[in-house]
Design a protein around this motif. Structure first.
Motif, PDB file in Angstrom:
ATOM      1  N   PRO A 292       0.811  -1.235   0.000  1.00 35.20           N
ATOM      2  CA  PRO A 292       0.000   0.000   0.000  1.00 35.20           C
ATOM      3  C   PRO A 292       0.833   1.269   0.000  1.00 35.20           C
ATOM      4  CG  PRO A 292      -0.863  -1.582   1.580  1.00 35.20           C
ATOM      5  CD  PRO A 292       0.451  -2.132   1.102  1.00 35.20           C
ATOM      6  N   ALA A 293       2.043   1.190   0.539  1.00 33.25           N
ATOM      7  CA  ALA A 293       2.904   2.380   0.576  1.00 33.25           C
ATOM      8  C   ALA A 293       3.280   2.839  -0.831  1.00 33.25           C
ATOM      9  CB  ALA A 293       4.169   2.081   1.385  1.00 33.25           C
ATOM     10  N   ILE A 294       3.346   1.890  -1.770  1.00 28.14           N
ATOM     11  CA  ILE A 294       3.680   2.251  -3.146  1.00 28.14           C
ATOM     12  C   ILE A 294       2.592   3.135  -3.744  1.00 28.14           C
ATOM     13  CG2 ILE A 294       4.021   1.320  -5.471  1.00 28.14           C
ATOM     14  CD1 ILE A 294       5.320  -1.115  -4.251  1.00 28.14           C
ATOM     15  N   LEU A 295       1.335   2.734  -3.526  1.00 28.03           N
ATOM     16  CA  LEU A 295       0.224   3.522  -4.057  1.00 28.03           C
ATOM     17  C   LEU A 295       0.128   4.882  -3.390  1.00 28.03           C
ATOM     18  CD1 LEU A 295      -2.534   0.745  -4.289  1.00 28.03           C
ATOM     19  CD2 LEU A 295      -1.129   1.667  -6.131  1.00 28.03           C
ATOM     20  N   LEU A 296       0.416   4.926  -2.096  1.00 30.62           N
ATOM     21  CA  LEU A 296       0.359   6.197  -1.376  1.00 30.62           C
ATOM     22  C   LEU A 296       1.478   7.138  -1.793  1.00 30.62           C
ATOM     23  CD1 LEU A 296      -0.516   4.856   2.206  1.00 30.62           C
ATOM     24  CD2 LEU A 296      -2.070   5.938   0.551  1.00 30.62           C
ATOM     25  N   GLY A 297       2.496   6.568  -2.465  1.00 29.71           N
ATOM     26  CA  GLY A 297       3.635   7.395  -2.873  1.00 29.71           C
ATOM     27  C   GLY A 297       3.399   8.150  -4.168  1.00 29.71           C
TER      28      GLY A 297
END
Length: 638
Positions: A292-297
């Motif tokens: 999920p951190a990838i999408l939030l980036g």
């Protein structure tokens, strides 16, 4: 990794896969939506599935092979006869729309998302795909009309391998130096590789068709033989160039679909079942593997790029592709909106992103996040809006029961007229041109041809209908028709007469598993209804109404002057088997029956009412006679 943990993860993948498909069917929402939610639930949220730990280095090869099989399953249904009405539109959308989309997406990637030109061109090539893993389930759910459905289906299946391979070729190009000799060598080797793959794809297809049509492969072995051949050919093509297997299996499938292979329907059915499992499992695996951190980036430029891709580039691409193609503005608007990306986009981006970083393009690390965000945005937006938009534009069939009647008998025409009067779409199919003459005179749509022919799916808009009634005078032929269409419509939507041999020895019975639901009451068959119609019986439909009317209907039924055929529910759903009793039906149900109008007086209630009417008539007659007598008495004598 402990075996129990491996089995546990596999079990969770299977559970979320089937649950997503079933929820999609039950709610009439594209299953892909539930598969994406299931993947996030299984992976980042509950952490019961970890694809990287489960498959390790096999993750990408497994996904790549699964995508290849999915593409083959889609391409084996691409018969050129299917696009007779949309041939020009399909070719323009693929061969004109593809390059336009590549150019516009690359420009947007550079100036909007801030990607370097090499990364932008590679990503732009990849984004011309509109994944069949999403398009095909979406088309089934939206129930689109033939032409827009053909355009979207062909675009998705053909552009998927082209976009993936084009993106890989861009990467290979930028990996090399920019010298003229290197470029010319690269182009010539690429063209040669593609020609080799196309040649062997057609050759493999011809060999398979030759073996199958001469029964050199037994029936039970054909599905396994075909699957093994697809896997082998996919691997061989990948040895020529990376991911050329996607092109190879697509060519193989299209070639087989147009070679007249014996038993192709059974093979399609097997491949479809396999494809459903693969699509579901791969979506669960991919989404479970997302951090999920990838999408939030993703920054604001990335969000703007996705918006431009969906709301600007796609509509412009389809508008320019539709010029002089014969597409209506409604078809252009619908296809200009629907362009969901699927497995290929996410999987290839996952490979190319790190590869671009490795050759010095640091912004390549943005591809994975952008690709998954585009997949999520387009799947949700297009998956949920395609059906209502198509309805608004008049490009989807109405959500109501529509019936194909096989057999143009006189009473079948009367039955069709009754249903048409109740606002159901009905078509009568028969291979006898003269038998259809009365049908045409009755202003009922007809289909002239053998319903079991392969040509039927290309000349009869099956997507428009969801029910079938086989009522020829041959029970075995009716059962054969029902067997063919059970897979298309569902077992509860195909009907035929119950063969009268059912009361005899089992060796004379038709297996229940290969015939449809019983039409009307079990005791009636084709000849019984024909005989009753010759004696004056007629089909009728009437609202059941209050209990008093229900009792009268039941009394007529018990007296033998009324035969229950079926009923229409308050939600306007058509049921063509006779109810056991009227007690379970509501007052708003509409009963379909076969009645003898001349025998109404056999029912006590009706007889009493008619007796009362007769008594009144006699009193009126007597009164008239009295009046005439009075007139004669008062007349002056001459």
């Amino acid at each position: 990794m402990v075996m129990i943990e491996v089995l546990s993860q596999i079990s969770w993948i299977v559970f979320f896969s089937i649950a997503g498909q079933w929820l999609g069917w039950w709610t009439k929402i594209p299953a892909i939506v539930f598969l994406l939610l299931g993947g996030f639930l299984a992976g980042p949220i509950l952490n019961v599935v970890d694809p990287s730990l489960l498959l390790g280095d096999l993750l990408q090869p497994v996904i790549s092979l699964a995508v290849g099989i999915i593409l083959f399953e889609g391409s084996i249904s691409l018969n050129f006869k299917e696009i007779r009405q949309a041939k020009g539109s399909v070719s323009q959308v693929i061969f004109i729309g593809g390059p336009i989309a590549w150019v516009l997406t690359s420009i947007a990637g550079h100036y909007v998302a801030g990607l370097s030109w090499p990364v932008s061109l590679t990503f732009g090539a990849l984004l011309i795909v509109t994944g069949p893993t999403v398009i095909i389930p979406l088309l089934k759910n939206a129930n689109l009309k033939e032409k827009p459905a053909s355009i979207l289906k062909w675009e998705g299946i053909v552009n998927d391998p082209i976009g993936a391979v084009l993106a890989i070729l861009c990467y290979e190009f930028f990996k090399l130096s920019q010298g003229t000799e290197v470029v010319s060598a690269f182009v010539s080797s690429t063209i040669l590789s593609i020609l080799i793959v196309v040649f062997f794809g057609i050759l493999f297809a011809y060999c398979i068709a030759w073996m199958f049509n001469r029964d050199l492969v037994p029936e039970y072995l054909k599905p396994a033989f075909l699957l093994s051949t697809v896997v082998l050919f996919f691997s061989l093509c990948n040895t020529i160039e990376h991911d050329f297997g996607l092109i190879g299996v697509t060519i193989l499938g299209v070639a087989l679909a147009n070679m007249g292979v014996n038993g192709i329907d059974e093979l399609k059915r097997f491949k479809e079942t396999l494809s459903i499992m693969l699509i579901s499992s791969v979506f669960i695996i991919l989404t479970a593997n997302i951090d999920p951190a990838i999408l939030l980036g993703i920054d604001i430029r990335g969000i703007l790029f996705i918006a431009v891709l969906m709301f600007v580039i796609r509509p412009i691409t389809l508008y320019l592709s539709s010029i002089n193609s014969g597409m209506s503005w409604q078809e252009t608007l619908l296809t200009g909106w629907i362009a969901p990306r699927g497995i290929v986009c996410a999987a290839v981006a996952g490979v190319l992103g790190p590869s671009l970083v490795a050759i010095g393009y640091e912004d390549g690390n943005q591809l994975v996040a952008l690709a998954f965000a585009i997949v999520l945005a387009t799947v949700f937006a297009h998956g949920l809006s395609a059906k209502p938009l198509a309805k608004k534009l008049g490009l989807a069939y109405k959500e109501k029961d529509s019936l194909i009647i096989v057999g143009a008998s006189d009473w079948a025409i009367e039955f069709a007229k009754l249903l048409k009067g109740r606002d159901f779409d009905v078509i009568i199919a028969d291979k006898n041109w003269h038998a259809l003459r009365k049908v045409r005179l009755a202003d009922i749509p007809t289909y002239y041809g053998e319903i079991l022919s392969d040509e039927t799916e290309y000349h009869l808009e099956l997507a428009r209908y969801n029910m079938l009634l086989a009522i020829s005078n041959n029970p075995a032929y009716n059962a054969l028709i029902c067997t063919k269409f059970i897979h298309e419509f569902g077992r509860d939507k195909v009907y035929q007469f119950l063969p009268h041999e059912e009361a005899e020895h089992t060796r004379r019975q038709i297996m229940e598993s290969i015939r449809g639901q019983t039409f009307g009451p079990a005791e009636l068959d084709y000849w019984d209804i024909s005989s009753l119609m010759m004696r004056g019986w007629r089909f009728r439909s009437s609202r059941i109404g209050k209990d008093e009317n229900k009792a009268k209907l039941q009394a007529r039924y018990e007296a033998g002057s009324l035969k229950y055929i079926g009923y229409i529910t308050p939600k306007n759903r058509l049921v063509l088997h006779a109810p056991d009793t009227l007690e379970n039906l509501e007052s708003e149900h509409i009963l379909i029956a076969l009645e003898d109008p001349a025998a109404r007086d056999e029912v006590p209630e009706v007889k009493q009412a008619q007796a009362e009417d007769k008594s009144v008539e006699e009193k009126v007659k007597e009164l008239d006679e009295d009046i005439q007598n009075v007139k004669r008495d008062n007349e002056p004598e001459q």
